[in-house]
Motif scaffolding. Structure first.
Motif, PDB file in Angstrom:
ATOM      1  N   LYS A 254       0.826  -1.208   0.000  1.00 30.75           N
ATOM      2  CA  LYS A 254       0.000   0.000   0.000  1.00 30.75           C
ATOM      3  C   LYS A 254       0.861   1.259   0.000  1.00 30.75           C
ATOM      4  O   LYS A 254       0.571   2.230  -0.713  1.00 30.75           O
ATOM      5  CB  LYS A 254      -0.935  -0.006   1.204  1.00 30.75           C
ATOM      6  CG  LYS A 254      -2.038  -1.063   1.126  1.00 30.75           C
ATOM      7  CD  LYS A 254      -2.924  -1.030   2.359  1.00 30.75           C
ATOM      8  CE  LYS A 254      -4.060  -2.051   2.257  1.00 30.75           C
ATOM      9  NZ  LYS A 254      -4.914  -2.038   3.473  1.00 30.75           N
TER      10      LYS A 254
ATOM     11  N   LEU B 141       2.347   1.639  -3.494  1.00 31.51           N
ATOM     12  CA  LEU B 141       1.373   2.089  -4.490  1.00 31.51           C
ATOM     13  C   LEU B 141       1.113   3.589  -4.385  1.00 31.51           C
ATOM     14  O   LEU B 141       0.872   4.259  -5.395  1.00 31.51           O
ATOM     15  CB  LEU B 141       0.063   1.313  -4.318  1.00 31.51           C
ATOM     16  CG  LEU B 141      -1.052   1.628  -5.324  1.00 31.51           C
ATOM     17  CD1 LEU B 141      -0.591   1.318  -6.744  1.00 31.51           C
ATOM     18  CD2 LEU B 141      -2.303   0.827  -4.992  1.00 31.51           C
TER      19      LEU B 141
ATOM     20  N   ARG C 221       4.119  -1.013  -9.768  1.00 30.61           N
ATOM     21  CA  ARG C 221       2.774  -0.499  -9.498  1.00 30.61           C
ATOM     22  C   ARG C 221       1.731  -1.588  -9.794  1.00 30.61           C
ATOM     23  O   ARG C 221       0.782  -1.779  -9.025  1.00 30.61           O
ATOM     24  CB  ARG C 221       2.500   0.741 -10.350  1.00 30.61           C
ATOM     25  CG  ARG C 221       1.127   1.382 -10.080  1.00 30.61           C
ATOM     26  CD  ARG C 221       0.887   2.588 -10.987  1.00 30.61           C
ATOM     27  NE  ARG C 221      -0.385   3.198 -10.700  1.00 30.61           N
ATOM     28  CZ  ARG C 221      -0.590   4.134  -9.781  1.00 30.61           C
ATOM     29  NH1 ARG C 221       0.435   4.563  -9.053  1.00 30.61           N
ATOM     30  NH2 ARG C 221      -1.778   4.641  -9.563  1.00 30.61           N
ATOM     31  N   GLU C 222       1.917  -2.287 -10.912  1.00 29.78           N
ATOM     32  CA  GLU C 222       1.009  -3.388 -11.246  1.00 29.78           C
ATOM     33  C   GLU C 222       1.110  -4.493 -10.201  1.00 29.78           C
ATOM     34  O   GLU C 222       0.106  -5.104  -9.826  1.00 29.78           O
ATOM     35  CB  GLU C 222       1.355  -3.934 -12.632  1.00 29.78           C
ATOM     36  CG  GLU C 222       1.134  -2.926 -13.754  1.00 29.78           C
ATOM     37  CD  GLU C 222       1.523  -3.493 -15.104  1.00 29.78           C
ATOM     38  OE1 GLU C 222       1.911  -4.678 -15.155  1.00 29.78           O
ATOM     39  OE2 GLU C 222       1.440  -2.760 -16.104  1.00 29.78           O
TER      40      GLU C 222
ATOM     41  N   ASP D  38       1.914  -4.087  -7.035  1.00 31.01           N
ATOM     42  CA  ASP D  38       1.212  -3.599  -5.845  1.00 31.01           C
ATOM     43  C   ASP D  38      -0.292  -3.821  -5.971  1.00 31.01           C
ATOM     44  O   ASP D  38      -0.941  -4.327  -5.043  1.00 31.01           O
ATOM     45  CB  ASP D  38       1.482  -2.100  -5.661  1.00 31.01           C
ATOM     46  CG  ASP D  38       2.926  -1.806  -5.292  1.00 31.01           C
ATOM     47  OD1 ASP D  38       3.590  -2.698  -4.751  1.00 31.01           O
ATOM     48  OD2 ASP D  38       3.376  -0.679  -5.554  1.00 31.01           O
ATOM     49  N   GLN D  39      -0.842  -3.426  -7.107  1.00 31.46           N
ATOM     50  CA  GLN D  39      -2.288  -3.525  -7.301  1.00 31.46           C
ATOM     51  C   GLN D  39      -2.754  -4.981  -7.254  1.00 31.46           C
ATOM     52  O   GLN D  39      -3.784  -5.293  -6.645  1.00 31.46           O
ATOM     53  CB  GLN D  39      -2.671  -2.880  -8.632  1.00 31.46           C
ATOM     54  CG  GLN D  39      -2.456  -1.372  -8.660  1.00 31.46           C
ATOM     55  CD  GLN D  39      -2.622  -0.772 -10.049  1.00 31.46           C
ATOM     56  OE1 GLN D  39      -2.464  -1.456 -11.066  1.00 31.46           O
ATOM     57  NE2 GLN D  39      -2.947   0.498 -10.110  1.00 31.46           N
TER      58      GLN D  39
END
Length: 208
Positions: free
Chosen positions: A179, A182, A192-193, A195-196
């Protein structure tokens, strides 16, 4: 009569193998995430070597281990296999309990020596040691990095992924790091991908 019951129980215990017919989800995403993690680990090792954080010997050992994992991740299939193996799986589901049951018949138990596990245990211990070392390096790197920078965001993502790999599941600490990462991850970045995906996975698993 008891032998018949044993055979029925053996067959029942193989039923969970039917789950193998389910189509795996996000297999290509898992492959890309794993490869991104290991590439980032290699880059981190090069930075630590250049800055004198680790010795040449430690660098070479960690590099070989990460490259091995990168090759293993690259060999992961990008899509679910077809149905050509279903017949083989069904035959295996039947043959395994029947073969195991046959070992209990009079005079059928072979004298098979126990499989040595010392070498496997040594390899596993070495892998765990390398992973612990990587986690320590990432933690040390984050202590001297601006928490709001993209460099910190990347380090948080890969530290969280390493913690997840070590635990075998997303831990509360790893989720918190995903979190944080991100929040400052640049758009279009690989982590980032990651993290999501991991945050979504944690929600599906009931982890908040």
């Amino acid at each position: 009569m008891i032998l018949i019951y044993m055979l029925l129980v053996a067959l029942a215990l193989t039923l969970p193998l039917l789950l193998a017919f389910r189509r795996p989800r996000n297999l290509s995403e898992r492959r890309e995430a794993a490869m991104a993690l290991h590439r980032a680990q290699l880059a981190e090792l090069e930075r630590d070597l250049a800055e004198g954080r680790i010795s040449e010997t430690e660098h070479e050992g960690a590099k070989l281990e990460i490259e091995r994992r990168l090759l293993a991740a690259d060999s992961m299939p990008t899509q679910a296999t077809g149905g050509s193996a279903k017949l083989l799986l069904i035959v295996t589901m039947i043959a395994l309990p029947v073969g195991g049951f046959a070992l209990y018949l009079p005079g059928s138990t072979p004298g098979v020596p126990s499989e040595p596990h010392a070498q496997w245990q040594a390899q596993q211990a070495a892998q765990d040691k390398q992973l612990d070392k990587l986690i320590s390096l990432l933690r040390a790197h984050l202590t001297v990095t601006d928490p709001s920078s993209s460099d910190a965001s990347e380090g948080q993502a890969y530290l969280a992924e390493a913690l997840t790999e070590k635990a075998g599941s997303i831990t509360p600490e790893a989720l918190s790091l995903f979190k944080q990462s991100l929040a400052n991850a640049p758009k279009g970045s690989n982590w980032r991908e990651l993290d999501q995906q991991r945050i979504l996975q944690a929600k599906e698993e009931g982890l908040r």
